[in-house]
Design a protein around this motif. Sequence first.
Motif, PDB file in Angstrom:
ATOM      1  N   LEU A  13      18.853   1.652 -18.711  1.00 41.39           N
ATOM      2  CA  LEU A  13      17.381   1.071 -19.740  1.00 41.39           C
ATOM      3  C   LEU A  13      17.646   1.823 -21.267  1.00 41.39           C
ATOM      4  O   LEU A  13      17.840   0.863 -21.821  1.00 41.39           O
TER       5      LEU A  13
ATOM      6  N   ILE B 284       9.341  10.952 -15.458  1.00 39.82           N
ATOM      7  CA  ILE B 284      10.204  10.579 -13.830  1.00 39.82           C
ATOM      8  C   ILE B 284      10.091  12.255 -13.219  1.00 39.82           C
ATOM      9  O   ILE B 284       9.662  11.810 -12.568  1.00 39.82           O
TER      10      ILE B 284
ATOM     11  N   ASP C 184       1.290  15.633  -8.874  1.00 40.00           N
ATOM     12  CA  ASP C 184       1.394  14.688  -7.492  1.00 40.00           C
ATOM     13  C   ASP C 184       0.210  15.551  -6.662  1.00 40.00           C
ATOM     14  O   ASP C 184       0.058  14.525  -5.230  1.00 40.00           O
TER      15      ASP C 184
ATOM     16  N   GLN D 187       0.931   2.345  -2.713  1.00 42.40           N
ATOM     17  CA  GLN D 187       0.127   2.794  -3.829  1.00 42.40           C
ATOM     18  C   GLN D 187      -0.048   4.470  -3.632  1.00 42.40           C
ATOM     19  O   GLN D 187      -0.474   5.083  -2.428  1.00 42.40           O
ATOM     20  N   SER D 188       1.140   5.280  -3.896  1.00 40.33           N
ATOM     21  CA  SER D 188       1.392   6.546  -3.610  1.00 40.33           C
ATOM     22  C   SER D 188       0.178   7.610  -3.958  1.00 40.33           C
ATOM     23  O   SER D 188       0.129   8.685  -3.190  1.00 40.33           O
ATOM     24  N   GLY D 189       0.355   7.601  -5.502  1.00 41.01           N
ATOM     25  CA  GLY D 189      -0.664   8.227  -5.471  1.00 41.01           C
ATOM     26  C   GLY D 189      -0.268   9.166  -6.510  1.00 41.01           C
ATOM     27  O   GLY D 189      -0.600  10.072  -7.628  1.00 41.01           O
ATOM     28  N   LYS D 190       1.264   8.653  -6.746  1.00 42.99           N
ATOM     29  CA  LYS D 190       2.002   9.767  -7.404  1.00 42.99           C
ATOM     30  C   LYS D 190       2.656   9.278  -8.712  1.00 42.99           C
ATOM     31  O   LYS D 190       2.660   8.057  -8.827  1.00 42.99           O
ATOM     32  N   MET D 191       1.995   9.567  -9.323  1.00 45.13           N
ATOM     33  CA  MET D 191       2.557   8.935 -10.805  1.00 45.13           C
ATOM     34  C   MET D 191       3.591   9.140 -11.792  1.00 45.13           C
ATOM     35  O   MET D 191       3.982   7.829 -12.377  1.00 45.13           O
ATOM     36  N   ARG D 192       4.637   9.892 -11.030  1.00 42.76           N
ATOM     37  CA  ARG D 192       5.836   9.467 -10.766  1.00 42.76           C
ATOM     38  C   ARG D 192       6.820   8.452 -11.023  1.00 42.76           C
ATOM     39  O   ARG D 192       7.517   7.481 -11.674  1.00 42.76           O
TER      40      ARG D 192
ATOM     41  N   ASN E 144      -2.944  12.743  -5.931  1.00 38.95           N
ATOM     42  CA  ASN E 144      -2.900  11.302  -5.241  1.00 38.95           C
ATOM     43  C   ASN E 144      -4.109  11.439  -4.161  1.00 38.95           C
ATOM     44  O   ASN E 144      -3.743  10.930  -3.609  1.00 38.95           O
TER      45      ASN E 144
ATOM     46  N   THR F  80      13.213  -2.313 -17.496  1.00 37.72           N
ATOM     47  CA  THR F  80      14.703  -2.316 -17.580  1.00 37.72           C
ATOM     48  C   THR F  80      15.137  -3.349 -16.398  1.00 37.72           C
ATOM     49  O   THR F  80      15.817  -4.084 -17.595  1.00 37.72           O
TER      50      THR F  80
ATOM     51  N   LEU G   4      18.624   4.925 -14.039  1.00 39.04           N
ATOM     52  CA  LEU G   4      17.204   4.878 -14.594  1.00 39.04           C
ATOM     53  C   LEU G   4      17.345   4.480 -16.230  1.00 39.04           C
ATOM     54  O   LEU G   4      17.442   3.803 -16.521  1.00 39.04           O
TER      55      LEU G   4
ATOM     56  N   HIS H  99      -4.026   7.427  -2.585  1.00 38.03           N
ATOM     57  CA  HIS H  99      -2.785   7.163  -2.520  1.00 38.03           C
ATOM     58  C   HIS H  99      -3.126   5.979  -1.641  1.00 38.03           C
ATOM     59  O   HIS H  99      -4.297   6.592  -0.205  1.00 38.03           O
ATOM     60  N   GLY H 100      -2.748   4.400  -1.430  1.00 45.22           N
ATOM     61  CA  GLY H 100      -3.777   3.316  -0.439  1.00 45.22           C
ATOM     62  C   GLY H 100      -3.393   3.941   1.403  1.00 45.22           C
ATOM     63  O   GLY H 100      -2.021   4.593   1.737  1.00 45.22           O
TER      64      GLY H 100
ATOM     65  N   ALA I 136       5.271   5.671 -13.008  1.00 45.61           N
ATOM     66  CA  ALA I 136       6.056   5.533 -14.070  1.00 45.61           C
ATOM     67  C   ALA I 136       7.708   5.222 -13.661  1.00 45.61           C
ATOM     68  O   ALA I 136       8.312   4.486 -14.900  1.00 45.61           O
ATOM     69  N   ALA I 137       8.214   5.361 -12.813  1.00 43.52           N
ATOM     70  CA  ALA I 137       9.271   4.907 -12.162  1.00 43.52           C
ATOM     71  C   ALA I 137       9.471   3.739 -12.235  1.00 43.52           C
ATOM     72  O   ALA I 137      10.876   2.591 -12.728  1.00 43.52           O
TER      73      ALA I 137
ATOM     74  N   ILE J 145      11.820   9.024 -20.862  1.00 41.23           N
ATOM     75  CA  ILE J 145      11.519   8.425 -19.786  1.00 41.23           C
ATOM     76  C   ILE J 145      11.708   9.383 -18.528  1.00 41.23           C
ATOM     77  O   ILE J 145      11.183   9.708 -17.776  1.00 41.23           O
TER      78      ILE J 145
ATOM     79  N   SER K 205       0.852  -1.165   0.063  1.00 38.06           N
ATOM     80  CA  SER K 205       0.325   0.058   0.346  1.00 38.06           C
ATOM     81  C   SER K 205       0.731   1.078  -0.323  1.00 38.06           C
ATOM     82  O   SER K 205       0.249   2.286  -0.790  1.00 38.06           O
TER      83      SER K 205
ATOM     84  N   ALA L 198       9.317   1.861 -15.468  1.00 36.79           N
ATOM     85  CA  ALA L 198      10.007   1.693 -16.250  1.00 36.79           C
ATOM     86  C   ALA L 198      11.393   0.840 -15.348  1.00 36.79           C
ATOM     87  O   ALA L 198      12.267   0.433 -16.385  1.00 36.79           O
ATOM     88  N   ALA L 199      11.054   0.384 -14.066  1.00 37.77           N
ATOM     89  CA  ALA L 199      12.490   0.172 -13.509  1.00 37.77           C
ATOM     90  C   ALA L 199      12.364  -1.525 -13.894  1.00 37.77           C
ATOM     91  O   ALA L 199      13.237  -2.313 -14.365  1.00 37.77           O
TER      92      ALA L 199
END
Lengths: 619, 102, 181
Positions: free
Chosen positions: C103, B25, B95, A593-598, B98, A609, C99, B101-102, A601-602, B21, A590, A605-606
């Motif tokens: 990639l 980010i 941000d 599930q920070s609600g932070k889109m970045r 948000n 990768t 990162l 968030h959980g 995305a990170a 990307i 949980s 991507a990770a």
Amino acid sequence: MSLLPLTFLLPLAGTLVLALSRGRLGPRSSAVVGVVSVGLAALVTAWIGWHFVDSGVGGVDMTLWTWLSVGDFRPTIGLRLDGLSLTMIGIITGVGFLIHLFAAWYMQGEAGVTRFFAFMNLFVFSMLLLVLGDNMLLLFLGWEGVGLCSYLLIGYYYWTEANGWAAFKAFIVTRLGDVFLAIGLFLMFRELGTLNIAEILQRAPEVWAEGAWQAQLAALLILGGALGKSAQLPLHTWLADAMAGPTPVSALIHAATMVTAGVYLIARLHGVFELAPGVLYLVGLIGAVTLLLAGFAALAQTDIKRVLAYSTMSQIGYMFLALGVGAYDAAIFHLMMHGFFKALLFLSAGAVIVSCHHEQDMRRLGGLWRRLPLAYAGFVVGGAALAALPLVTAGFYSKDEILWEALAAGHGGLMLAGLIGAFLTSLYTLRLIIGTFHGEMKSDNARHAEPGRGLVHGLPLVVLAVLSTFLGAWIHPPLEAVLPTSPGAGVHGAGHTVLGIVAAATSLVGLGLGAWLFLTRWRWLSERVSTGWAARLWWLWHNAWGFDIAYDRLLVRPYRGLVRLLESDLIDRLLLLAAWLAWGLHRGLSLTQSGKMRYYAATMAAGVTLVLLVLVVSG
Amino acid sequence: MSGVPMEHGLVLASILFALGIAGLICRRNMVFVLMSLEIMLNAAALAFIVGGTAWGQPEGQAMFLLVITLAAAEASVGLALLIQLHHRYKTLDVDAANRMHG
Amino acid sequence: MEIAFYLSGLVAVLATLGVITNTNPVHALLYLIVSLIAVALVFCALGAPFAGALEVIVYAGAIMVLFVFVVMMLNLSDTVEAQERAWLKPRIWLGPSVLSGVLLLTLIAILWLGDGGRVIEGETLTAKAVGSILFGPWLLVVELAAMLLLAALVTASHVGRLSSPAGSAGRREPDARKEAS
């Protein structure tokens, strides 16, 4: 013979009447019911004994009904009357009646007399069932019944917490032995296919070779039960604390009858023990060690009842010693004599305690012999028998026989232990009598002692005193048909005479030394044992060689620690680990599930990768 | 005329994609986030074109057409969301949105 | 042709760097347009002039105009620029850069390991070839693209509609429900 069930039905009826009256009976009528029921049982026993000895048969079996029937396992409510059980029921009802009678005087003015006599009658019933049962299951029922009554009566003064703990201790320690006995019963049933005692004794030599491990194990397990009940090493610690109960209880249960049940059990199953000579020797060894350790412990007690308790352990040690050398009849004979004189000593102690307003510490008694002549006489006669004063006392004959049997069986070491024990017995007996009855009166309770009066008070003491002299030794228990002949039987050579003289001399030297020490050097002794190494020795003896402390350290505390550990639901926590794991993972997930889109995305991507990296590295 | 190795074209596409990307980010402003997305889509389209021309097939360009359609759709929806974000939160910080968030 | 490819590729990379590092939205947009036009040049150099033309018309033209409109409409002022500068700290961009660097290296490694050797000759693939394949076997895909655009149109017009001025963050969900009905 058909009256045999009456012996235990009468006490049972007494119990039921007292229990069902629910306190509607007054203390007087309660005492009457309790005493009369046991008295009638004693009369029936006397009548049965008369006829039994007269008829000359070896034994009588009486099956009342089948208890339960499960396949081949069908134990009965069956009774067996033979010389051994007759001796035992004679002691139980006879001595029991006298103690009940005395208790009627002793319990005057105490709270809950009805309860007391209900328990006492229940005890007599259970004990009779124990010795009369013709199968091990019935014996076990009686065995547990007496354990229960012992618990109930030790905790009789339940409003004092220490008494409750003493009752707990007695119950739990003896239960430890009972577990062994129960497993022994299972083993015997598995191996021999029966629990009937006569059949066990018949089949055991057929099924087991001498020294077979099954026989050894069975004997060892039965011995475990006997050790617990008879307060022998290492399960002896409960008996001294059991003195928390009323003094007649100590006389009946913790001196004359219940604690000797272990001796009876081993004598009854002698056939099994004969097949395990090693275990039989162990019996004797335990007896010898117990009689010495308890003898030393008795030297350092100040409570007169505790002196008698350790003395009881010591005397039962003699009985075990006799059993161990194969002298079963000597053991039973000593059991009987011990029942007489120890009951006398306890009842005399009870007389002193009541007269001195419940003062039982030797350090605050003294000089009572003039004020309490009857109790003094009881102590002197009982003590003489205990110390085996030659020729005139019952104890001399029984103890002498045990020593002679030990020597005749070739166990010189055990015999020597017995001799040393006899010396110790003389010492602590004299210390007890002199400390209680001679010297100066050390407290107001002693100064204002009121002697007991009346037939109810005097008769039991007088009868038991007579039985404790050489007159008691004339009673010849008819054991020949039941128990195998002992090694020393019929051998009356010069050795026996010499040993008798040595034993008598030991006893007399002990008495003489004791008289000199305690009459003239009491003060010097008290000062001597309060300093230096003597103080440490005194402390060790006073705490009965520290068994209680050692058990507390080794068993009770680790157990309590374990319990405390389990109290916090250790196993539960183990199970909760899965829940915690799930919870922790959930928390971790949980968090993502920070609600932070970045972050999404990170991580995406990770992940990509990582997958690609794996592809590169593996490809 | 020796021509361009196909790998070079794909490396160019990879560089553009990685830049996109990185921008996606590390930028918090939603305008830049959308622009980074456009860069990434463009990089993907470039990869299609490179593949198509390398084999001399027109399918690469057909796929480019689809990618460009997708980019247009994405841009329109993304910009609509941007306007809503600005309208509701008075900021362009992604941000800020948000609340789930959980 | 190769020179055109490498030069415009370099321009595209530099312009893209400019996009993601710039703090001014308008400047970044201009950089983006430069980048897109450079990519269009790359397309032409590779022999896909139709794609290049589309790139200029649709991407650099239509989509970027959309962006410019939005930026203008929101009137992103200097305060935004200052805020952007505050957000662009090494602590923030270092991780994403590493990162994406990893990639990139991975992708290059994959290309390196793959069976290469194919060379783009730069033969022109005309719009005719593309059109015949699009409206031949790929017709369904074109339909799907059309539907995608339609869906985007509906979504954008719905999402982008400004509800009542009082529609603040706190009353978002009731509003959304009202709009859905």
